[in-house]
Scaffold this active site. Structure first.
Site, PDB file in Angstrom:
ATOM      1  N   HIS A  72       0.825  -1.215   0.000  1.00  0.00           N
ATOM      2  CA  HIS A  72       0.000   0.000   0.000  1.00  0.00           C
ATOM      3  C   HIS A  72       0.858   1.263   0.000  1.00  0.00           C
ATOM      4  CE1 HIS A  72      -3.406  -2.519   2.085  1.00  0.00           C
ATOM      5  NE2 HIS A  72      -3.064  -2.969   0.881  1.00  0.00           N
ATOM      6  N   ARG A  83      12.911  16.370   1.961  1.00  0.00           N
ATOM      7  CA  ARG A  83      14.112  16.203   2.791  1.00  0.00           C
ATOM      8  C   ARG A  83      14.073  14.923   3.622  1.00  0.00           C
ATOM      9  NH1 ARG A  83      13.638  21.877   3.159  1.00  0.00           N
ATOM     10  NH2 ARG A  83      12.395  21.742   5.063  1.00  0.00           N
ATOM     11  N   HIS A 107      -7.842   6.338  -2.020  1.00  0.00           N
ATOM     12  CA  HIS A 107      -6.696   6.166  -1.126  1.00  0.00           C
ATOM     13  C   HIS A 107      -5.465   6.938  -1.597  1.00  0.00           C
ATOM     14  CE1 HIS A 107      -9.014   2.927   0.726  1.00  0.00           C
ATOM     15  NE2 HIS A 107      -8.082   2.846   1.668  1.00  0.00           N
ATOM     16  N   ASP A 130      -7.533  -3.170  -1.942  1.00  0.00           N
ATOM     17  CA  ASP A 130      -7.672  -3.068  -0.489  1.00  0.00           C
ATOM     18  C   ASP A 130      -9.134  -3.286  -0.110  1.00  0.00           C
ATOM     19  OD1 ASP A 130      -6.549  -2.789   2.080  1.00  0.00           O
ATOM     20  OD2 ASP A 130      -7.193  -0.703   2.206  1.00  0.00           O
ATOM     21  N   LEU A 164     -10.578   6.409   6.655  1.00  0.00           N
ATOM     22  CA  LEU A 164     -10.589   5.273   5.737  1.00  0.00           C
ATOM     23  C   LEU A 164     -10.396   3.972   6.501  1.00  0.00           C
ATOM     24  CD1 LEU A 164      -8.449   6.751   2.831  1.00  0.00           C
ATOM     25  CD2 LEU A 164     -10.850   6.069   2.672  1.00  0.00           C
TER      26      LEU A 164
END
Length: 223
Positions: A72, A83, A107, A130, A164
Site C-alpha cells: 500500500h 528532505r 486512497h 484493499d 478510511l
C-alpha cells in the site's frame, strides 16, 4: 529475533506453516524487525515493507536484507517529503522493489498513482483494491471490519469518524480508474492489474494471454 515467550511462540507457529505462507508485511523499524525479515527471507517467504514509519535509511536496509515488496505505497506510512523521503522515497528509487498501490481513486490521488508508475514502470507496480466486505456495495451500505462498524461513504469504506477503513472498490473499478483518471493505456493498465501481480506471485499460468496459460480473462465495455 524475539526473545520473549509470545514472540518465540509466533515464530514457531510461522515456521510450522512456512509452506502455506506466501507474503508477510512488516515494519522494519520495530525492535528485531531486520532479524525477522532475514529469518523470513531464509525460508523463501516474500517480505513486504508496509504499515511502517521507517526512515529512508531503514527502508533501504530492509530492501538490502531481502524485502522485495511494498504494501500500500503512500498509505500507512509517512508522506513523501523532499528532505525526508521515508519509506515511499525508498520504494520509488529501488528498482528491485515492486509496490502495491491502492488504485481506487480515493486512497491515493490519481496524479500520485501516475507518478509512481512513471517512476517504477508498469512492471514495478501492482494495482490492488484493499477491498473489504463492502466492495461493490452502494453508498450508505454498512458492514463490519473486525470489531468495527464501517460504511460506504465518499467512494470508500469508512469508520464512523470518516477515517478510511479499506476500500469499496472491485478490480474492474480499479482498472477504470487507471485508464480514466490516471490516464494509463489499456495495455499498461492490464500489466499493472494482472501481469505484474502474477509474475511477482509466481503464477506462471496467469497474467498473460499466451499459449498454455489459463483462459482466465474478462471483457469490459467502455462503461
Amino acid at each position: 529475533p524475539c526473545n520473549h515467550d509470545a514472540g518465540a511462540g509466533t515464530l514457531r507457529a510461522l515456521d510450522a506453516s512456512v509452506p502455506d505462507v506466501g507474503t508477510v508485511t512488516l515494519a522494519p523499524e520495530i525492535d528485531g524487525g531486520l532479524d525477522l525479515l532475514e529469518w523470513l527471507v531464509q525460508r523463501q517467504i516474500r517480505v513486504s515493507v508496509g504499515h511502517s514509519a521507517a526512515s529512508y535509511d531503514e527502508a533501504i536496509a530492509a530492501f538490502a536484507a531481502g524485502a522485495s515488496l511494498a504494501t500500500h505505497l503512500f498509505n500507512c506510512m509517512p508522506p513523501l517529503h523532499h528532505r525526508h523521503p521515508g519509506v515511499a522515497g525508498a520504494v520509488l528509487r529501488s528498482d528491485e522493489v515492486t509496490a502495491e498501490v491502492i488504485a481506487d481513486g480515493v486512497h491515493v490521488h490519481p496524479a500520485i498513482v501516475r507518478m509512481a508508475i512513471a517512476a517504477k514502470g508498469p512492471a514495478g507496480v501492482m494495482a490492488v483494491t484493499d477491498g473489504t466486505a463492502l466492495s461493490g456495495a452502494a453508498t450508505g451500505t454498512a458492514g463490519r471490519l473486525g470489531d468495527q462498524s464501517i460504511e460506504v461513504r465518499d467512494g470508500a469504506a469508512r469508520l464512523a469518524d470518516g477515517r478510511l477503513a479499506g476500500s469499496a472498490a472491485t478490480m474492474d473499478r480499479v482498472f477504470r480508474t487507471l485508464v480514466g483518471a490516471v490516464g494509463l493505456s489499456l495495455v499498461d493498465a492490464a500489466i499493472v492489474c494482472s501481469t505484474t501481480p502474477s509474475r511477482v506471485l509466481g503464477l506462471r499460468s496467469s497474467g498473460a494471454l499466451v499459449r498454455g496459460a489459463f483462459a482466465d480473462f474478462v471483457v469490459l465495455d467502455r462503461t
